[in-house]
Scaffold this motif. Structure first.
Motif, short mmCIF file in Angstrom:
data_model
loop_
_atom_site.label_atom_id
_atom_site.label_comp_id
_atom_site.label_asym_id
_atom_site.label_seq_id
_atom_site.Cartn_x
_atom_site.Cartn_y
_atom_site.Cartn_z
N ILE A 97 0.91 -1.12 0.15
CA ILE A 97 0.01 -0.10 0.00
C ILE A 97 0.90 1.07 -0.05
O ILE A 97 0.40 2.36 -0.44
CB ILE A 97 -1.05 -0.04 1.16
N ALA A 98 2.03 1.20 0.64
CA ALA A 98 2.69 2.55 0.88
C ALA A 98 3.01 3.26 -0.49
O ALA A 98 2.92 4.31 -0.63
CB ALA A 98 4.23 2.05 1.53
N PRO A 99 3.27 2.62 -1.67
CA PRO A 99 3.55 3.28 -2.76
C PRO A 99 2.27 4.09 -3.12
O PRO A 99 2.89 5.21 -3.99
CB PRO A 99 4.11 2.11 -4.01
N ASP A 100 1.41 4.02 -3.09
CA ASP A 100 -0.02 4.73 -3.34
C ASP A 100 0.03 6.14 -2.52
O ASP A 100 -0.54 6.98 -2.93
CB ASP A 100 -1.08 3.90 -3.36
N GLY A 101 0.62 5.61 -1.49
CA GLY A 101 0.57 6.89 -0.67
C GLY A 101 -0.86 7.24 0.04
O GLY A 101 -0.96 8.22 0.78
N ASP A 102 -1.61 6.34 0.00
CA ASP A 102 -3.00 6.44 0.55
C ASP A 102 -3.13 5.60 1.96
O ASP A 102 -4.17 5.35 2.45
CB ASP A 102 -4.22 6.12 -0.41
N ALA A 103 -2.07 5.62 2.60
CA ALA A 103 -2.07 4.98 4.04
C ALA A 103 -1.00 5.23 4.89
O ALA A 103 -0.01 5.98 4.14
CB ALA A 103 -1.89 3.42 3.81
N VAL A 104 -1.31 5.61 6.17
CA VAL A 104 -0.14 6.05 6.91
C VAL A 104 0.53 4.81 7.71
O VAL A 104 -0.07 3.95 8.31
CB VAL A 104 -0.94 6.67 8.19
N ILE A 105 1.78 4.85 7.34
CA ILE A 105 2.63 3.67 8.07
C ILE A 105 3.39 4.12 9.25
O ILE A 105 3.75 4.98 9.59
CB ILE A 105 3.86 3.09 7.05
N PHE A 106 2.92 3.18 10.27
CA PHE A 106 3.21 3.64 11.80
C PHE A 106 4.06 2.14 12.29
O PHE A 106 4.24 0.92 11.83
CB PHE A 106 2.31 3.99 12.56
N GLY A 107 5.33 2.55 13.00
CA GLY A 107 5.86 1.54 13.89
C GLY A 107 5.31 1.49 15.19
O GLY A 107 4.77 2.49 15.64
N GLY A 108 5.81 0.46 15.88
CA GLY A 108 5.29 0.14 17.35
C GLY A 108 3.97 0.33 17.30
O GLY A 108 3.06 -0.40 16.74
N ALA A 109 3.54 0.94 18.36
CA ALA A 109 1.99 0.91 18.93
C ALA A 109 1.45 2.36 18.86
O ALA A 109 0.34 2.47 19.78
CB ALA A 109 1.72 0.09 19.99
#
Ligand SMILES: [Zn+2]
Ligand SMILES: [Zn+2]
Length: 174
Positions: A97-109
């Motif tokens: 999903i990341a390449p589309d940029g329509d999601a927020v990627i997060f690490g941890g919690a």
């Protein structure tokens, strides 16, 4: 402001309600300046749909910006919705999903709401904010605020002060 989503990370159907105030920093964007003198209220929730976390929220507040025609400082309401996919970077979904940029990627919690809010704000900026619908703007020649009255410039003549200057410059050249 961050939200700890550890309680719903592994729980499909889990939900965290959000009702908070977030202070956004002043922003310059595409020639406009946006100043927040009070926090933006964010109200909504984050829920786990089994695949990712979904953030849905309504943000409301106010900001100071400039009239697009006369540059006067104006206070305008801010209101926009956030509808965002939050995907954990190690979930295996992130690469898709990341390449589309329509999601927020997060690490941890932890979800950084301030970042998401600031990005959503930029996407929701209106092209032009006006002090009033019939703002007359500034004279393109002398810069006078035409809301305060007509100036002496005629539409097809340049300012007499400038023409006097041009005369002097022409004399110097000859
Ligand atoms: Zn104006
Ligand atoms: Zn003028």
């Amino acid at each position: 402001m961050t939200i700890d989503v550890s309680a719903i990370l592994k729980e499909t159907g889990g939900r965290i309600d959000i009702d908070d105030n977030v202070m956004l920093s002043d922003t310059d964007f595409l020639g406009g300046t946006y100043h927040f003198s009070e926090p933006v209220r964010i109200k909504g929730h984050i829920s786990n749909n089994g695949k990712s976390l979904i953030l849905k929220a309504l943000c409301e507040g106010s900001m100071t910006t400039q009239c697009a025609r006369c540059a006067k400082s104006i206070n305008v309401p801010v209101s926009f919705e956030i509808d965002e996919n939050l995907i954990r970077e190690d979930s295996g979904e992130a690469e898709d999903i990341a390449p589309d940029g329509d999601a927020v990627i997060f690490g941890g919690a932890e979800i950084d709401m301030t970042d998401i809010l600031a990005d959503s704000f930029l996407m929701n900026i209106e092209g032009k904010y006006l002090c009033s619908e019939d703002c007359k703007g500034l004279c393109p020649i002398c810069g006078k605020d035409l809301n305060e009255g007509e100036c002496d410039c005629s539409k097809d003549n340049i300012d007499p002060r400038w023409s006097a200057l041009l005369d002097i410059m022409n004399k110097d050249n000859n």
